[in-house]
Each structure stands twice: as C-alpha cells, then as structure tokens.
Design an enzyme around this catalytic site. Structure first.
Site, PDB file in Angstrom:
ATOM      1  N   ARG A   1     -45.461  48.940  53.307  1.00 14.29           N
ATOM      2  CA  ARG A   1     -45.757  50.336  52.959  1.00 14.29           C
ATOM      3  C   ARG A   1     -44.557  51.244  53.236  1.00 14.29           C
ATOM      4  NH1 ARG A   1     -50.212  53.779  51.466  1.00 14.29           N
ATOM      5  NH2 ARG A   1     -51.640  52.042  51.224  1.00 14.29           N
TER       6      ARG A   1
ATOM      7  N   GLU B   1     -54.212  60.469  55.801  1.00 20.96           N
ATOM      8  CA  GLU B   1     -52.851  60.198  56.247  1.00 20.96           C
ATOM      9  C   GLU B   1     -51.757  61.081  55.615  1.00 20.96           C
ATOM     10  OE1 GLU B   1     -53.726  56.075  55.072  1.00 20.96           O
ATOM     11  OE2 GLU B   1     -52.527  55.518  56.799  1.00 20.96           O
TER      12      GLU B   1
HETATM   13  N1  MTE Z   1     -58.933  62.111  61.851  1.00 20.31           N
HETATM   14  C1  MTE Z   1     -59.479  62.099  63.077  1.00 20.31           C
HETATM   15  N2  MTE Z   1     -60.069  63.214  63.547  1.00 20.31           N
HETATM   16  N3  MTE Z   1     -59.433  60.982  63.872  1.00 20.31           N
HETATM   17  C2  MTE Z   1     -58.809  59.824  63.437  1.00 20.31           C
HETATM   18  O1  MTE Z   1     -58.776  58.841  64.164  1.00 20.31           O
HETATM   19  N4  MTE Z   1     -57.569  58.721  61.619  1.00 20.31           N
HETATM   20  C3  MTE Z   1     -56.690  58.903  60.451  1.00 20.31           C
HETATM   21  C4  MTE Z   1     -57.334  59.855  59.454  1.00 20.31           C
HETATM   22  N5  MTE Z   1     -57.810  61.042  60.112  1.00 20.31           N
HETATM   23  C5  MTE Z   1     -58.211  59.821  62.134  1.00 20.31           C
HETATM   24  C6  MTE Z   1     -58.319  61.005  61.357  1.00 20.31           C
HETATM   25  C7  MTE Z   1     -56.359  57.669  59.756  1.00 20.31           C
HETATM   26  S1  MTE Z   1     -55.113  56.713  60.359  1.00 20.31           S
HETATM   27  C8  MTE Z   1     -56.987  57.290  58.601  1.00 20.31           C
HETATM   28  S2  MTE Z   1     -56.513  55.924  57.744  1.00 20.31           S
HETATM   29  C9  MTE Z   1     -58.121  58.054  58.053  1.00 20.31           C
HETATM   30  O2  MTE Z   1     -58.431  59.179  58.860  1.00 20.31           O
HETATM   31  C10 MTE Z   1     -59.324  57.130  57.955  1.00 20.31           C
HETATM   32  O3  MTE Z   1     -60.452  57.776  57.541  1.00 20.31           O
HETATM   33  P1  MTE Z   1     -60.771  58.122  55.996  1.00 20.31           P
HETATM   34  O4  MTE Z   1     -60.317  56.944  55.190  1.00 20.31           O
HETATM   35  O5  MTE Z   1     -62.222  58.307  55.980  1.00 20.31           O
HETATM   36  O6  MTE Z   1     -59.989  59.347  55.687  1.00 20.31           O
HETATM   37  N1  HPA Z   2     -53.272  50.698  54.985  1.00 20.56           N
HETATM   38  C1  HPA Z   2     -53.972  50.714  56.127  1.00 20.56           C
HETATM   39  N2  HPA Z   2     -54.486  49.643  56.666  1.00 20.56           N
HETATM   40  C2  HPA Z   2     -54.299  48.483  56.048  1.00 20.56           C
HETATM   41  C3  HPA Z   2     -53.574  48.386  54.857  1.00 20.56           C
HETATM   42  C4  HPA Z   2     -53.028  49.558  54.297  1.00 20.56           C
HETATM   43  O1  HPA Z   2     -52.374  49.554  53.241  1.00 20.56           O
HETATM   44  N3  HPA Z   2     -53.560  47.097  54.500  1.00 20.56           N
HETATM   45  C5  HPA Z   2     -54.244  46.434  55.445  1.00 20.56           C
HETATM   46  N4  HPA Z   2     -54.694  47.263  56.386  1.00 20.56           N
HETATM   47 MO1  MOS Z   3     -55.112  54.505  59.122  1.00 18.75          MO
HETATM   48  S1  MOS Z   3     -53.296  53.981  59.874  1.00 18.75           S
HETATM   49  O1  MOS Z   3     -54.858  53.478  57.706  1.00 18.75           O
HETATM   50  O2  MOS Z   3     -56.126  53.618  60.150  1.00 18.75           O
END
Ligand code: MTE
Ligand code: HPA
Ligand code: MOS
Length: 769
Positions: free
Chosen positions: A318, A721
């Site tokens: 990534r 993210e």
């Molecule tokens: N927001 C909060 N409050 N706490 C978290 O741990 N994790 C982040 C983001 N926002 C996180 C957060 C990460 S790394 C990801 S991948 C996404 O939330 C995952 O949730 P979603 O796919 O439902 O957005």
């Molecule tokens: N993003 C986050 N988590 C993951 C991914 C990715 O692309 N692939 C496998 N785990």
């Molecule tokens: Mo988020 S780093 O894809 O949990």
C-alpha cells in the site's frame, strides 16, 4: 407530521453510544461482569532482543502468592503460533529463541491481576544473546533479510527517462513509526464451554481471525470457537491482528483450568509487546523539467517490519500504491523492501503504509519546488492526474474519478492561501527568531482491501413481531461510528425511526467468515450487506400486504414509519405483527461483494481499488528557530466523503485522523536502546497530541457537491483513514519555515517525526552551524 424519519441516512445524528461514552456507561470488555472464579493472566516478556534461551527458571513465578498456573509452549494443545499469514513465524510463546526485546515467553495465571503481574517479573531467564538488527539501516547493512515477498510496480522505462531528464534529484527520507495509543489497550477473556467449546471476548477488529487463531492454538475447529466484541476503545489498525496473542493465551488457560480467564497487559507492556506503524526509509531518484513536471521516478521504500511478516506484505504494497498520491508519473519504478528486524512485528495503522508512501511522494514534490524556486502548490498542480494520457497509476489502474483539482481550487480560495503565503514570506523577511510556514497538500487514497477476497461482507437482520429490529453485521465498532451508520441504513431502507433498530455485538456465530474492519471499508461493505438483508424482508412484507389488500406492488411505499398501499397507511409495527401472524419470515441474511476489482501482484497490474477518496489541507505553522518549538496556527481542510451518510460522524473522523496524523509527523517518536529495549513505552516519554497541540484555528469542511461515481451505499465514500494524510501539510509547512532561514534555496529534507529537536537541528544545518 414530518415526512422524514428520525435517523435515516444523510442525517448528522449522534453516535449511538455518545451519551454512554461521555457518562462512562459504555461497556468495554474490562467492564463486563466476570463469571464466578475468573482468573487473571499476565505475560512474561523477554529481556533480550536476539538469541537463544538457555534456561527458563519459573519456580519463583509458580510459587508466588496467588499463582494458580504457569503456561509455556508445552501447554499449547494445538500449534504454538498466531501468525495471520500462514507463514508460521509468530509463536505465542518463544520457541527456544527470542527475536525481540519484549517477546512473550510464558504466561502466569493467578487469582488477581495484580498477583499475576507481580509474579511474572520473578522469572529467571538465561540467554545467549547476539547483537540485534534494530532498524532499516542496520538490517540493510546485514544482508537485508526480508519477512515476505517484496513488490515492484513498473510502468514505462524510468532509467533512460531519468538519464535524459533536464533536472534530476536523488534523496532519502526517514519516515517514523507510530504507536496506536488506543485508550483501551489490548484485552481478552475466555469462558470455557462443554466439549471443545470456548467463548472468547476480545478487543479486536477481526473476530473471525481471532476465531481461527484460537482454534489453531487449541487444536479445535473454527465451529468450537465463538468470538464476541461489542466495542473497542479504539483500534486504529493495532487490533487487526495483534489481539490474537492475548485471545490465544486466555483460551488455552481457560480450557486447561476449566474457568474463565482474562488478560489485560498494562500500557507499558502493550506498547512493548504489540506492533506499531512501520517506519520507512524512502530513497528516490526523480527527473523533472523546468516547469516542475515529473518525467520519471525510481524509488525504493524499505520498511522496518520487525521479526515476523504479520501484515507487512500488504502494508508495504500500500505504501507503493500511494507514492504517486495525486500525480501522474510518466515513467516509474517503485520497489518495496519489507525488512526483518529484531523488533516487535509492525502491523496495520490507519492508512496501512499509504501515509508513508505518500509522504515520500510529497517529498519529491518539495524537492522539485525548492530546486526551481516555485511554490510547491504550483508543482503539485502541474502534475495532477487528469485526462487521457495522464491518468494511469504505477499499478496500471486508470484514475477515472479525480476531483482533486476542484477541491484544491476551492480550498485555495476559502483558506485564502495565496494572500496568506505572501504574508508568511513578508513576515519571515523581518522576523529574526520566529519563522512561519504554510503548505497546501492534497490526498488521494485508494479504497478496497488489496487482498481482493476481503472485499465481502455479511449481515443478519431480525425483525421482531413488535416491529423492533436487531441488525448484526461483520464489522466492529471502534469509535468510528460504524454501528450508527449501519443502523441509519436500515432505518432508511424501512423508513422507520432509528429508535426501532439495535445494532448488536459482532459475533462469529451470527456472521461467519468476516473481514477485518479495516481499510476504511466498514460502511461500504457492511452497509451494503445490511441493505441487502433489509430489502429481502421489505420484499416479503410488500408481497404479503399487496396480496392481503389486493393492491399492486408498484403502489407500495415505505414512508415515515408506515407502509403506504394506495389508500391504506399501515403503521410499520402493525404490518409486522400481521405478517408474523400470517407466518411471513422476518429474518434475513444479507451479503455484498465489491464489484469490478482485481489485482495481480506478480505482474503488478490491476484495478485494486473500487474508487478513490480525495481531500486537501492548508496548514500554517510558526517555529522558534532558537529552540525548535512550534505551533500549528491554522488548518483548513476540505475533504471528500461522497454523499455523507452522517456528516457529524464524518467530520469527527476527519478531525481525529488529522490530529492523529499530526502526532505521527511531529511529536510521536519511538526510541529503542541499542539492546533493543523500547524506551518510549508510556505517555511520559511518548508524546501524543493533547488539547493544547490542536490547531489554534481549525476549519474542517466536507465537500458538499461530491457523489461517489462508484455505486457505494447511498453514494458515500470511506472516511476512516484518508484524512490522516492531510497532516502532511503540517510537515511541509514546518519545512518551509525551516527553509526560510536559508532563503528557501534548499529543501530542508526534514525527516519525520519533526520533533522540536529535529527542527532545531535542521535550522542549524541550513544556517551552516
Ligand atoms: N476512529 C476511531 N474513533 N477509532 C478507531 O480505532 N480506526 C481507523 C478509522 N477511524 C479508528 C477510527 C481505522 S485504522 C480504520 S481502517 C477505520 O476507522 C475502520 O473503520 P471503518 O472501516 O468503519 O471506517
Ligand atoms: N488495508 C487494511 N487492512 C488490510 C488490508 C488493507 O489493504 N489488507 C489486509 N488487511
Ligand atoms: Mo485500519 S489501519 O485499515 O485498521
């Protein structure tokens, strides 16, 4: 009466647990009522970073007050491994040798957590230690062993293009790691059941993986293991794989001892024994012309992966996928180097390698701008993706949905970028000690798991005969608001108030084979699965009612807690009751898989992302050139979430991600001693942003005209993210302030995190003292 239901999609309603979060009534795992006789486990950790274990004397541990048992590799009935990759490179308890300082060696089980914790420190371990390879440079100097297969992306012929380029810069940037610093640390509790059954409560983003890991470690099938998670107090990627160790330890203990067992490491041990964001060394060779147009790039991204593969393969992939950011590179080669080091195994962290790749890419833009004496924004604009011949990424995906030019134009205007940049330049001419900097940086982030099979989701919807509903899905709640958004989707499908809908804890016995809640795709995937389940039940209700009332289905509408059928307006609860009495099935499973994506890693070609999320930020900073201290004075953000399902939650995500990104790039510094001991294992030495570090002026806006061109749930876009990378603007504004001390003639090559010390050193370097 209003025609709008309460809590449908596109309404900025509060997080379903907001009132409980702020009043302390949200139940986290450690708040759960413990079964009678619950015991507590604690890990014994290695104090050697690399070497053989000659002898492990655990007598004092065994005989300590309150201790019930001590577990080592010999107590594991199945396989002593929790590697998520199938590479079998991550033992639960070290097998004869250690690979990092802090590696788990054994676990002690006692009546209280305090007893277990004290006992764990009484072990006497003899090691035959060797000098550890701790970072990228020492790993490279010692042969550069990799933890997993590297990736190469190539398009065109960069080598001859670099030779021919009118201008060319080679450079290197060190990009720091980051600890997740979730408020709730890792924790797990296992409750033994009959036969080989076990129920595991875990603070995890990936219940299905916990299920399989516990199964492997116990030597039982997946169907014997139920995993349960209501919420996490933050995960940020740190709980995508790293919870397995804790879940495995309590599952083994609970099955061996026949009682519930819980484990909760303290913050220091959590920071020492679990993986972090990968730090990288990016080396680049970029060719460009006098207008600042990039002609060719050759770059390598070497990462400190730690002792095992974990997710380092997809994380370093990534990084390469995001080194281009918003810019078309005519001829390009990018290589990853996932290096093995004698440190904790690094893992997923918000952005998943993307931020590191993007930061390297943005450094190249800065290099070009300083070399040409241009505003970096001008160089950025000159290279934006757009149109035929300028829309192919280094991984051969066509960028079809770029809205970055419009976002940048609007932000430049609303943040008054040009005038403020002039003012900053003016200020720096006369201010001797304080110097200002300002930067506008864009973000393009690819949405979908690059592991294509992960892009699927399931949901289970029950409509009870009183009209209330439970929706369950494969995603986990970590504070990001996923449960709220899913409930909004279900409310919207039925056009009933959200108060009728409960989202229940994520459980492997409700939805099987779930993906990690990660890659920002929780709502994209589970929202669609939930909508699918709702549509099935709606179909059944409509079929029942149209037959009963003798009306065609074309006249059926769910409106404001009623089903309208021509003349008839049936309250939803009455309709459901009636359907139940007439034996209509009121439960459905939904499913979704993302269409149109494919990725061939061997050739480095494909369409790994369903779409891109965009955004841009302007940051203005002031530094003190005598001390290196700085403040972020003002930040303006314009971020794209498509048609937002919930603007309140999405704004919160943008703000939180930005501040977390700012911490990564400024104050959060990880520091290891030469023997491999992590010294920054508590907030006393590891500085996350606090309230006083926030931008003094913080204007956060969502793009209000964007609609996802891909067919996502309600045309929304993933938000979790991408906004983290908006914080790159802070680092670049700091760079500008530093560059001012030498009249902007050179790019300061500020590494991250740009701590006050680093700022001061960079200033002194540029001043030549
Ligand atoms: N927001 C909060 N409050 N706490 C978290 O741990 N994790 C982040 C983001 N926002 C996180 C957060 C990460 S790394 C990801 S991948 C996404 O939330 C995952 O949730 P979603 O796919 O439902 O957005
Ligand atoms: N993003 C986050 N988590 C993951 C991914 C990715 O692309 N692939 C496998 N785990
Ligand atoms: Mo988020 S780093 O894809 O949990």
């Amino acid at each position: 009466m209003s025609e709008q239901i309460k809590g449908g999609t596109h309404q900025p309603i509060e997080h379903e647990s907001a009132h409980k979060h702020v009043s302390g009534r949200a139940e986290y795992l450690d708040d759960m009522i413990e079964p009678a006789g619950t015991l507590h486990a604690y890990l014994g950790l290695s104090t050697c970073a690399r070497g053989k274990i000659l002898a492990m004397d655990l007598d004092a541990v065994r005989h300590a007050h309150g201790v019930v048992d001590v577990l080592t590799g010999a107590d594991i009935p199945g396989e002593n491994d929790v590697s998520p990759t199938g590479l079998h490179d991550e033992p639960v308890f070290a097998k004869g040798e250690v690979h990092f300082y802090g590696q788990p060696l054994f676990a002690v089980v006692a009546k209280t957590r305090d007893q277990a914790r004290r006992a764990a420190h009484l072990a006497k371990i003899d090691y035959a230690g060797e000098a550890p390879f701790l970072d990228v440079k020492s790993a490279l100097a010692n042969g550069g062993e990799l933890v997993t297969k590297p990736l190469r992306l190539k398009r065109g012929e960069p080598a001859p293009a670099l030779e021919k380029a009118p201008m060319r810069i080679k450079g290197e940037m060190e990009i720091g790691g980051q600890d997740h610093f979730y408020l709730e640390g890792h924790i797990a509790m296992a409750v033994p059941g009959e036969d080989d059954d076990v129920t595991v409560f875990s603070s995890t983003q990936h219940p299905t993986e916990i299920q399989h890991m516990v199964g492997h470690v116990l030597g039982v099938s997946a169907n014997a293991v139920n995993v349960h998670v209501r919420r996490m107090g933050g995960g940020f990627g740190g709980k995508e794989t790293q919870g397995s160790l804790f879940a495995a330890v309590v599952a083994v203990a609970a099955k061996k001892l026949g009682v519930a067992v819980k484990i909760r490491p303290d913050r220091d041990d959590d920071m020492v024994a679990t993986g972090k964001r990968h730090d990288f060394v990016a080396s680049y060779d970029v060719g460009f012309d006098a207008d600042g147009k990039i002609l060719a790039v050759d770059a390598e991204f070497a990462a400190r992966c730690g002792f095992s593969a974990d997710l380092s393969g997809p994380v370093t992939d990534r990084a390469l996928f995001h080194a281009d950011n918003c810019y078309f590179i005519p001829e390009v080669e990018l290589r990853s180097k996932p290096l093995k080091t004698n440190t904790v195994s690094n893992t997923a962290f918000r952005g998943f390698g993307g931020p590191q790749g993007m930061l390297g890419g943005e450094r190249m833009i800065e290099e070009i701008a300083y070399a040409l004496g241009k505003d970096p924004l001008e160089v950025r604009r000159a290279n934006f993706y757009g149109g035929e011949g300028k829309n192919l990424t280094p991984y051969h995906q066509v960028v079809k949905d770029s809205i970055i030019e419009r976002i940048v134009d609007e932000l430049e205007e609303s943040a008054d970028y040009q005038d403020r940049r002039e003012a900053v330049l003016e200020f720096n001419k006369t201010s001797r000690i304080l110097k200002r900097g300002i930067a506008l940086t864009p973000v393009k982030f690819g949405i979908s798991f690059t592991a294509t099979w992960y892009n699927q989701a399931g949901a289970l919807l029950h409509v009870y005969s009183d009209g209330s509903m439970q929706i369950n899905h494969g995603g986990t709640e970590m504070g990001q608001g996923l449960y709220t958004k899913i409930a909004q989707v279900v409310a919207d499908e039925f056009q009933v108030d959200i108060a009728n809908i409960k989202v229940t804890a994520t459980r492997t016995d409700k939805i099987p084979n779930t993906s990690a809640t990660a890659a920002s795709s929780g709502t994209d995937l589970n929202g669609m699965a939930a909508a699918d389940a709702a549509q099935q039940i709606k179909g059944k209700l409509v079929a029942f009612a149209t037959e009963k009332y003798g009306v065609g289905p074309a006249e059926a509408r769910f409106i404001n807690n009623h089903l309208h059928l021509g003349e008839h307006k049936i309250p939803f609860a009455d309709l459901v009751k009636d359907a139940y009495m007439n034996r209509v099935q009121l439960s459905a499973t939904g499913f979704y898989k993302t269409p149109d994506i494919h990725w061939d890693r061997d050739s480095g070609k494909g369409t790994p992302f369903y779409y891109f999320s965009y955004g841009a930020a302007v940051s203005e900073v002031v530094i003190d050139t005598l001390t290196g201290e700085y403040f972020v004075e003002r930040v303006d953000i314009l971020h794209d979430v498509g048609r937002s399902i919930n603007e309140a939650i999405d704004k919160g995500q943008v703000e939180g991600a930005f501040v977390q990104g700012m911490g990564w790039l400024t104050t959060e510094e990880l520091w290891w001693l030469k023997d491999g001991q992590l010294k920054t294992h508590a907030p006393s030495t590891y500085k996350i942003p606090v309230a006083s570090d926030r931008p003094r002026q913080f204007n956060v806006n969502l793009v209000n005209w964007s609609e996802n061109t891909a067919q996502t749930i309600r045309r929304s876009k993933a938000v979790g993210e991408p906004p983290l990378m908006l914080a790159i603007s802070v680092l670049e504004a700091l760079s500008m302030a530093v560059a001012s001390v030498a009249d902007y003639k050179t790019c300061p090559r500020l590494d991250s995190p740009a701590t006050p010390e680093r700022i001061l050193m960079a200033v002194q370097r540029l001043k030549g003292n």
